[in-house]
Design a protein around this motif. Structure first.
Motif: not given
Length: 767
Positions: A531-553
């Motif tokens: 019944s979990g949602r579409e992110t894991y142990e954290g909010p969309v606010w957090l995961y929107t920042f997760f692009v470690p290989g292309d931060m410039v984009t």
């Protein structure tokens, strides 16, 4: 493998807790600070001064009867040794060798209860921390008091069962009597078997074990208990104990354990510069906890025979790839090399790289296939001895291309959609495998980064076509970015637009509030369950920042540097970020990509020591086998890795200087602060030199630690221009790198194709 410690009632994640919880025994193997269910803690032993009126049935046997308070202030601990006195006035000291725990019980001269004769009583219970035993056996040898046995148990965060065995011997007193016990009663019978709870092999809750009663101890009222452990057999448990501790010399064994720890820790040299002991304790405790897991079970693998090393308690790589393995690469590259070889041997014999593993069982995947990140990180940082890189590449490509039958425990699910729709849809139709169909957002961004690290390895190994393919896939995060999505918190618009959002197979959008699953809204709503949602142990606010290989984009996508910094400030200041989960770690340092390394330093001091200190609550979340410890250690060292890349972010160390001696080259790398003050007013780099030459980049490559040298940081009380230019920030190598255009614009030129960009290239194992 052996990790002796007290077990308290009500706190089972690591066995022991520093509060006033009662103690019910001492067990010999533990995983440290795990999340999920408790782990290990098999076969606890417990000592009593004697039985009232000499009646063995007047002693206490069950956990709820025997648990007892500790004496305040009696705990003394150091690497390789633990000492505690319980309210029954029995002092228990413990130490370990690789497979064997050694306890020294000091009994009171005169028991507090006059009805208790001085006949010490020690029991062992056929149980574990989470009470998962389904079957067990025990044999007591009444002549000398030896007890052997084993049981079948369940792992804490995975599937299947495992068998564990013990061999317990005593020294220091003559055996008076011995036998087995069950429920609350003792017997002089010398063997006992426990059947499963039912045909499904569910746990059997019947308390049971063995006991030995002694004559008065010969010297110092002390009895030694040696517990050999094995996952193979009782015979091997006894052989382990006899080989590792052939003589009863507790102090010598404790000294050897301390020496082993000292050898691991002494690669670090600190000049504290007058900082508080709180910082020193937080740092050294963090380094220590990082080195507790994964655990070397070589020779104790019951599932296959191999000449390769075997490590267990990869618990879990989703937690450990970000900071545990990078810190081990810096401090103990020899062990990290063996761990990578072990991961590959697991692949050879079980068909998949694990994303989590404990007690010889497959653990649950939380997001992507993060062993891919560990393997690429190892290649880029010269972790290479004895590693078959063709095999390694085969393993990571299988993660990316082949869906396993059960992707809850290995590999990735939804690969058909990943390859055709270029994202993991919400409510995905997956006919290739079975797994928990949640976390579509977090799985998408994690799969994207997994593919990015595979692309780096492909390029390094000369697989040009694969490099292009996986590099392109690493941009799939953009397909779940909804440019017009806003975040409304308590009725007020945060002022920021554009967030990741759920997306269905037909391309239409779903909705998850960007603060959902954060401390601001339903914090526990995104756990690993159906019944979990579409992110894991954290909010969309957090995961929107997760692009470690292309931060410039990402920065361009979120509105440019100024807006990006404002958004990142909101993340850290609003309460939406919970640093007790590992995916928050990297967010502390993303300011570096926007040319604001000073703000990363500010955030580091925001969280240390407020969340990381030497109090009982001095770890913000589950330590997860050292994840929290490795984070605080790396931050206080003044560098933090972007795992899977050859990038370390630079901030001023929390000490006047810190030096690391490399275990491969023998060279020493030193980071030294000029104008350091222990009150931390000067936390901003004004200028830097590397081996005496001006250095303006706000990041380092691993070559600094291999070659040795001195990075000198001149500090001041205000932010400076150091590390702020575009050419000073870490590289972005994703498919849209160097983006300066809107999200839906034509694909831009890759950064490494630009003139002069070769200097951002990542080194391979031999570079």
């Amino acid at each position: 493998m052996a990790k002796a410690g007290p077990d308290v009632y009500g706190e089972n994640q690591g066995g022991f807790s520093s509060d006033n919880s009662p103690i019910y025994g001492f067990s010999h193997m533990h995983d440290s600070g795990t999340g999920g269910s408790p782990s290990l803690g098999n076969f606890p032993i417990f000592a009593q001064p004697g039985c009232p009126n000499g009646d063995i049935n007047a002693c206490k046997y069950t956990l709820w009867e025997r648990m007892i308070e500790r004496v305040d202030g009696s705990v003394h601990a150091k690497p390789g040794y633990f000492d505690i006195t319980l309210a029954n006035n029995i002092r228990t000291e413990m130490t370990v060798t690789n497979r064997t725990a050694l306890y020294r019980f000091t009994f009171p001269e005169t028991p507090a209860d006059p009805t208790i004769p001085s006949n010490p009583h020690i029991l062992i219970e056929l149980s574990d921390l989470p009470q998962t035993r389904s079957e067990a056996n025990i044999t007591v040898y009444a002549r000398n008091g030896r007890i052997t046995g084993g049981g079948v148990f369940s792992p804490s965060f995975g599937i299947g069962t495992y068998q564990s065995y013990f061999c317990l011997d005593f020294d220091g007193a003559q055996v008076k009597d011995a036998g087995v016990w069950a429920n609350t009663r003792a017997s002089k019978a010398t063997s006992l078997k426990i059947a499963p709870g039912d045909v499904r092999h569910t746990p059997n809750a019947r308390p049971a074990g063995g006991w030995v009663q002694f004559e008065r101890p010969k010297a110092n009222n002390q009895i030694l208990a040696r517990v050999g452990m094995s996952f193979i057999s009782e015979t091997q448990a006894c052989a382990n104990a006899e080989r590792e501790i052939p003589k009863s010399n507790f102090d010598a064994i404790a000294k050897a354990a301390e020496d082993a720890w000292r050898a691991k820790l002494e690669v670090i040299t600190i000049e504290p510069g007058g900082v508080s002991n709180v910082f020193l304790k937080a740092f050294w405790s963090g380094v220590y906890r990082t080195m507790i897991s994964p655990q070397d079970y070589t020779g104790e693998n019951p599932n296959w025979s191999s000449s390769e090393p075997y490590y267990d308690s990869f618990y879990c790589i989703w937690d450990s790839f970000r900071s545990i393995h990078p810190l081990l690469t810096l401090l103990d590259p020899g062990s990290q090399t063996l761990m990578v070889r072990s991961l590959l041997d697991i692949y050879v014999h079980q068909g998949w790289l694990p994303d989590c593993r404990m007690s010889h069982c497959k653990g649950l995947t939380q997001g992507g296939s993060n062993a891919d990140v560990v393997i690429t990180d190892a290649y880029l940082k010269n972790i290479s001895e004895g590693i078959d890189w063709n095999l390694a590449y085969e393993a990571v490509v299988k993660d990316a291309e082949v869906e396993p039958p059960n992707w809850d425990v290995e590999g990735r699910g939804g690969l058909a959609s990943w390859k055709t729709l270029n994202y993991i849809p919400t409510e995905n139709l997956d006919t290739d495998g079975v797994g928990t169909e949640t976390r579509s957002i977090s799985r998408t961004v994690e799969y994207a980064y997994n593919d990015f690290t595979i692309a780096l390895l492909a390029r390094a190994l000369g697989h040009t076509a694969d490099y292009e393919k996986y590099l392109t896939r690493s941009g799939n995060w953009r397909n779940m970015f909804k440019p017009d999505q806003r975040s409304i918190v308590y009725g007020e618009d945060t002022g920021f637009q554009g967030f990741l959002q759920p997306r269905y197979m037909n391309g239409t959008w779903g909705y998850q509030d960007p603060i959902f699953c954060s401390p601001l809204q339903d914090f526990t709503g995104c756990y690993l369950n159906p019944s979990g949602r579409e992110t894991y142990e954290g909010p969309v606010w957090l995961y929107t920042f997760f692009v470690p290989g292309d931060m410039v984009t990402l920065i361009a996508t979120l509105g440019g540097r100024t807006t990006f910094v404002r958004r990142l400030n909101w993340l850290h200041e609003s309460g939406v970020l919970y640093l007790g989960d590992e995916q928050a770690f990297l967010k502390v340092f993303l300011y570096h990509y926007a040319g604001r390394p000073a703000l990363s330093a500010e955030r580091a001091h925001q969280y240390i020591p407020s969340l990381f200190n030497d109090s009982v609550g001095g770890i913000p979340g589950n330590d997860d086998s050292g994840a929290m410890g490795s984070f605080v250690a790396l931050v206080m060292m003044g560098l933090f890795p972007n795992a899977g890349q050859d990038v370390y972010f630079i901030i001023p160390p929390f000490f006047e200087s810190i030096s690391i001696k490399n275990g491969q080259t023998g060279k020493t790398a030193t980071i030294r602060n000029v104008n350091f003050d222990p009150g931390y007013k000067n936390i901003y780099v004004q200028s830097a030199t590397l081996d005496g030459r001006p250095y303006s980049r706000n990041w380092l490559k691993h070559r600094f630690f291999l070659d040795g040298g001195v990075l000198e940081l001149t500090l001041g009380p205000k932010e400076s221009a150091w590390g702020t230019r575009e050419e000073d920030v870490p590289p972005s190598l994703g498919p849209f790198g160097n983006a300066t255009v809107p999200v839906n614009a034509t694909r831009v030129k890759r950064r490494w194709e630009m003139p002069g960009a070769a200097e951002f290239g990542f080194g391979g194992a031999s570079s």
